[in-house]
Structures are given as C-alpha cells and as structure tokens.
Design a protein around this motif. Structure first.
Motif, mmCIF file in Angstrom:
data_model
loop_
_atom_site.group_PDB
_atom_site.id
_atom_site.type_symbol
_atom_site.label_atom_id
_atom_site.label_comp_id
_atom_site.label_asym_id
_atom_site.label_seq_id
_atom_site.Cartn_x
_atom_site.Cartn_y
_atom_site.Cartn_z
ATOM 1 N N TYR A 1 0.843 -1.201 0.000
ATOM 2 C CA TYR A 1 0.000 0.000 0.000
ATOM 3 C C TYR A 1 0.880 1.254 0.000
ATOM 4 C CZ TYR A 1 -3.189 3.537 1.921
ATOM 5 O OH TYR A 1 -3.905 4.679 2.143
ATOM 6 N N GLN A 2 1.885 1.277 0.866
ATOM 7 C CA GLN A 2 2.793 2.425 0.923
ATOM 8 C C GLN A 2 3.539 2.593 -0.403
ATOM 9 O OE1 GLN A 2 4.907 1.187 4.481
ATOM 10 N NE2 GLN A 2 4.044 2.923 5.601
ATOM 11 N N ASP A 3 4.019 1.492 -0.967
ATOM 12 C CA ASP A 3 4.713 1.557 -2.263
ATOM 13 C C ASP A 3 3.793 2.121 -3.347
ATOM 14 O OD1 ASP A 3 7.016 0.523 -1.153
ATOM 15 O OD2 ASP A 3 6.654 -1.526 -1.884
ATOM 16 N N HIS A 4 2.537 1.673 -3.339
ATOM 17 C CA HIS A 4 1.573 2.148 -4.331
ATOM 18 C C HIS A 4 1.390 3.663 -4.229
ATOM 19 C CE1 HIS A 4 -2.003 2.245 -6.887
ATOM 20 N NE2 HIS A 4 -2.547 3.017 -5.957
ATOM 21 N N LEU A 5 1.176 4.162 -3.017
ATOM 22 C CA LEU A 5 0.948 5.596 -2.847
ATOM 23 C C LEU A 5 2.195 6.423 -3.145
ATOM 24 C CD1 LEU A 5 -1.372 5.765 0.279
ATOM 25 C CD2 LEU A 5 -1.970 6.061 -2.131
ATOM 26 N N ARG A 6 3.366 5.861 -2.862
ATOM 27 C CA ARG A 6 4.610 6.578 -3.197
ATOM 28 C C ARG A 6 4.802 6.664 -4.709
ATOM 29 N NH1 ARG A 6 7.156 3.429 1.341
ATOM 30 N NH2 ARG A 6 7.097 4.856 3.102
ATOM 31 N N SER A 7 4.435 5.603 -5.413
ATOM 32 C CA SER A 7 4.642 5.596 -6.865
ATOM 33 C C SER A 7 3.506 6.292 -7.616
ATOM 34 C CB SER A 7 4.815 4.169 -7.382
ATOM 35 O OG SER A 7 3.628 3.428 -7.208
#
Length: 91
Positions: free
Chosen positions: A37-43
């Motif tokens: 989830y964090q990776d998705h929002l960062r990208s």
C-alpha cells in the motif's frame, strides 16, 4: 452499530478523518498489505485509493481485541454534506 457489517464508524470532530472498526481478520489483512500500500501511494501519489492514516489494535486483558482504522475523509469539511449513502453491499 451504524453499518450493515456491524462495525462502528464516525467522523473526527473536525470532519477531516473517519474512524472505523474492522474485524480482526480485516485488520490482519490490512497490516499485511501495508508495505505494498505504501509503495503504491509513493509511486502514484494522485491515486484515488483511500488514504489510511493509521491502523490500530486495542486489546483489553485478553478479553477484548479490536482493530480500527483512521482514514482521511473524502469530503471537504468546509462544505456541508446533505446526504451520504453506503453503497457497499447494497444489492
């Protein structure tokens, strides 16, 4: 309760956040999904996916175990909301 799922939800006093209880199973799934989830929002910072501000777990003397989430509200607190609908599971 104020939802079909039996969970509770309410807005913070300033209407910027929504607090919702979730089942232990849902809480564990959310916890496991957190890195992706964090990776998705960062990208994809402009993603329309819900913005979780926190996932918390409360346990009282081994007899009560409850997860709850804090999410950023999609509603602008400066604008009055006249009606809302919970469309999930409404069929």
């Amino acid at each position: 309760t104020n939802s079909k799922s039996g969970e509770f939800f309410f807005f913070s006093g300033d209407a910027r956040f929504l607090v919702k209880t979730v089942t232990d199973h849902e809480g564990q799934i959310l916890r496991d999904m957190l890195p992706a989830y964090q990776d998705h929002l960062r990208s994809l910072p402009s993603s329309f996916i819900v913005r979780y501000a926190g996932l918390f777990h409360v346990e009282v003397d081994g007899c009560l175990s409850k997860y709850f989430t804090v999410m950023a509200s999609v509603f602008d607190p400066a604008c009055k909301v006249h009606e809302t609908y919970d469309v999930k599971g409404s069929l």
